[in-house]
Design an enzyme around this catalytic site. Structure first.
Site, PDB file in Angstrom:
ATOM      1  CD  GLU A 197      40.848  36.873  -7.095  1.00  0.00           C
ATOM      2  OE1 GLU A 197      40.176  37.476  -7.966  1.00  0.00           O
ATOM      3  OE2 GLU A 197      41.603  35.932  -7.343  1.00  0.00           O
TER       4      GLU A 197
ATOM      5  CB  CYS B 122      37.224  30.374 -14.449  1.00  0.00           C
ATOM      6  SG  CYS B 122      37.174  31.996 -13.658  1.00  0.00           S
TER       7      CYS B 122
ATOM      8  CE  LYS C 232      40.967  31.893  -6.766  1.00  0.00           C
ATOM      9  NZ  LYS C 232      40.649  32.791  -7.896  1.00  0.00           N
TER      10      LYS C 232
ATOM     11  CB  SER D 179      41.940  40.084  -9.369  1.00  0.00           C
ATOM     12  OG  SER D 179      42.036  39.756 -10.736  1.00  0.00           O
TER      13      SER D 179
ATOM     14  CG  ASP E  74      37.907  34.427  -9.261  1.00  0.00           C
ATOM     15  OD1 ASP E  74      37.106  33.534  -8.935  1.00  0.00           O
ATOM     16  OD2 ASP E  74      39.084  34.452  -8.889  1.00  0.00           O
TER      17      ASP E  74
ATOM     18  CB  CYS F  28      40.846  37.135 -17.638  1.00  0.00           C
ATOM     19  SG  CYS F  28      39.249  37.341 -16.833  1.00  0.00           S
TER      20      CYS F  28
END
Length: 573
Positions: free
Chosen positions: A450, A128, A130, A476, A87, A200
């Protein structure tokens, strides 16, 4: 412990047992397997590893480490890869339309590889956003003994003596556009925000769903908050490989673990951590794979009574590394269980109940990240469900870190994210407005994009809580501000959001859980009669196919009937 397995009862008998399977066995001999190894259960190691982003770059190595555990337990590991759409790189342009669609492709591709090769058990590795729910959806769909392993989060970057994440980079774009910082600051920050491997670092979608993996019982205790660069991740992978063989020996399956009560536990953790609103999209989709009715409204009811206890970004101060140092997900669950917020009798992949696992944890009163549920940050969760005349099928907002929970203002309508982002960049958004971005839902996008680029730019301009933003798309996990997503029915289905016009007064109350707009019914009837469906730019390919099949967001934006309609379970072939 190495188990002795009877392959006559396992799916892999179809590709390895009996004279008629000699052609199949010849392929395994070609790969160097011995007769004894072919006689073992075949265990899938599904990796979402790739070079697309740092979220995924360690996954293949972790999956390979799991081979040792599988072999120790008497199994034969078989690794394969699936895709991801990351993303952070797909954000802010047409590529984001591929993100949610990738969740279905991941689940489908894992299912197809397992079905086609008749694997007996599954360990899934994801990094990540999904790829986490996609991997767990496949486990629930196949219902073979399975363990989910998160690749781990990135360590925080350092910028001007403070910790930073990619969220800060998105927000500095807004500050630069507003003339509040030089271009040199943008370049300096982008070079240090992401210092290495891992997903992230804040409580965005990846870490939210990693917490879900532990809370719902599909992951080993306190495994998912370990940062990606830590060497202990290798031993976690080995342990997962060994433990899945224990599950196979006992025939303990994902649907034995992921009961209705387990989903309620998972929803508690999303709210208690101030997690991503995407949790309310992915939990219904996962439940759908298990034949459990658990939609946005069920999730929202749990959110209402869950204390917000983990002081994590973007609403709070800390990142996943800090959560790990404080004791991890199980430290949080320790206090939630003590105050009666969790079902402790749910089974987990350890073979023990959640409560039994939690009993092994000692509460740490000295850490600063996780608050005692008796004295939480706020008494109700960091994520709230909404419903009203603008969203009869519901909507969702992250309230963690917000100073005000009510907002009212005139609508400012955009029919796609690009139009809105251009207005934000040009400083054409006015304080007090309710921005509406529509035709970005599952069907209308297609793909339910997003909106982090837009919301982060608003925040960077100092407008984060001076406007509200409503969309039938998504946000997000890194989004902050008064941002309401998943509005349903979506605009492409002529939901009320399709009928909003500039200047209509919209009222949002996150305490009462309402979202309404002040337009008389007779006026709405005229607008509805004049409404015309938009023609999508995507007339073929994966996005077209997704738009034809996808259901509403409040049910998880799923694309098939789920376990309720299945005629057989793969594990029993």
């Amino acid at each position: 412990m190495t188990h002795i397995f009877d392959k006559s009862k396992l799916p892999s008998r179809h590709v390895s047992v009996g004279p008629e399977r000699a052609p199949h066995r010849s392929y395994y001999y070609a790969m160097g397997l011995t007769e004894e190894e072919i006689a073992r259960p075949f265990v899938a190691l599904a990796s979402a590893g790739n070079d697309s982003a740092p979220c995924n770059t360690t996954l293949d190595a972790q999956a390979d480490a799991a081979r040792r555990g599988v072999e120790q337990g008497g199994g034969m590991p078989r690794r394969f890869n699936t895709i991801t759409v990351t993303d952070g790189i797909a954000m802010g342009h047409q590529g984001m339309k591929a993100s949610l669609v990738s969740r279905e492709v991941i689940a489908d591709s894992v299912e197809l590889s397992v079905r086609g090769h008749c694997y007996d058990a599954l360990v899934g590795f994801a990094g990540c956003d999904k790829s986490l729910p996609g991997m767990m959806m496949a486990m629930l769909r196949l219902n073979i003994p399975s363990i989910f392993v998160y690749g781990g989060s990135i360590l925080p970057g350092r910028f001007h003596d403070r910790d930073v994440t990619v969220k800060d980079v998105f927000e500095v774009v807004g500050r630069y556009a507003a003339g509040n910082c030089p271009l040199s600051e943008v370049h300096e920050l982008e070079r240090v925000a992401c210092p290495g491997h891992g997903a992230c670092g804040g409580q965005y979608t990846a870490n939210t769903m990693a917490c879900v993996g532990e809370a719902i019982g599909l992951s080993l205790p306190n495994s998912n908050m370990v940062p990606a660069p830590y060497t202990t991740r290798e031993q976690i992978a080995v342990s997962a490989g060994a433990q899945v063989m224990e599950l196979l020996a006992k025939n303990t399956r994902p649907r034995d673990i992921c009961t209705r009560q387990a989903f309620e536990n998972a929803a508690r953790i999303v709210a208690a951590t101030g997690g991503s609103t995407n949790g309310a999209l992915h939990l219904p989709a996962m439940a759908h794979e298990a034949g459990i009715e658990f939609d946005l409204f069920d999730v929202a009811e749990i959110f209402k009574t869950t204390p917000y206890c983990a002081d994590l970004q973007p609403g709070g101060q800390y990142v996943a590394r800090d959560m790990y140092d404080a004791g991890g997900v199980y430290m949080l669950m320790k206090t939630l269980l003590a105050e009666g917020f969790l079902h402790g009798d749910c089974l987990t992949v350890t073979g023990k109940t959640l409560g039994e696992n939690i009993d092994q944890v000692t509460w740490n009163p000295d850490q600063k990240v996780i608050y005692d549920a008796k004295t939480p940050i706020t008494p109700t969760g960091g994520v709230v469900g909404l419903r009203g005349t603008l969203a009869p099928e519901g909507a969702i907002v992250k309230v963690a870190g917000l100073h005000h929970l009510q907002f009212a203002g005139p609508a400012r309508v955009f029919d796609c994210e690009e139009e809105c982002f251009a207005a934000v960049e040009a400083r054409q958004i006015n304080e007090g407005e309710v921005i509406v971005i529509r035709y970005e839902g599952p069907k209308g996008g297609p793909g339910m994009r997003e909106m982090l680029s837009t919301t982060a730019a608003l925040y960077g301009q100092g407008m984060g809580e001076k406007v509200a933003l409503i969309t039938d798309g998504r946000f997000s996990g890194a989004t902050r501000g008064f941002c309401i997503g998943h509005v349903g029915p979506e605009a492409a289905e002529c939901g009320p959001i399709a009928l909003v016009e500039d200047g209509d007064m919209i009222r949002i109350d996150a305490e009462a859980g309402t979202i309404d707009f002040d337009v008389p019914e007779d006026v709405l009837a005229k607008r509805r009669k004049a409404w015309k469906a938009r023609v999508s730019d995507y007339g073929s390919g994966a996005l077209w196919r997704y738009a034809q099949n996808v259901g509403p967001a409040y049910k998880g934006a799923v694309t098939h009937p789920g376990a309720a309609a299945e005629k057989h379970v793969y594990a029993d072939i």
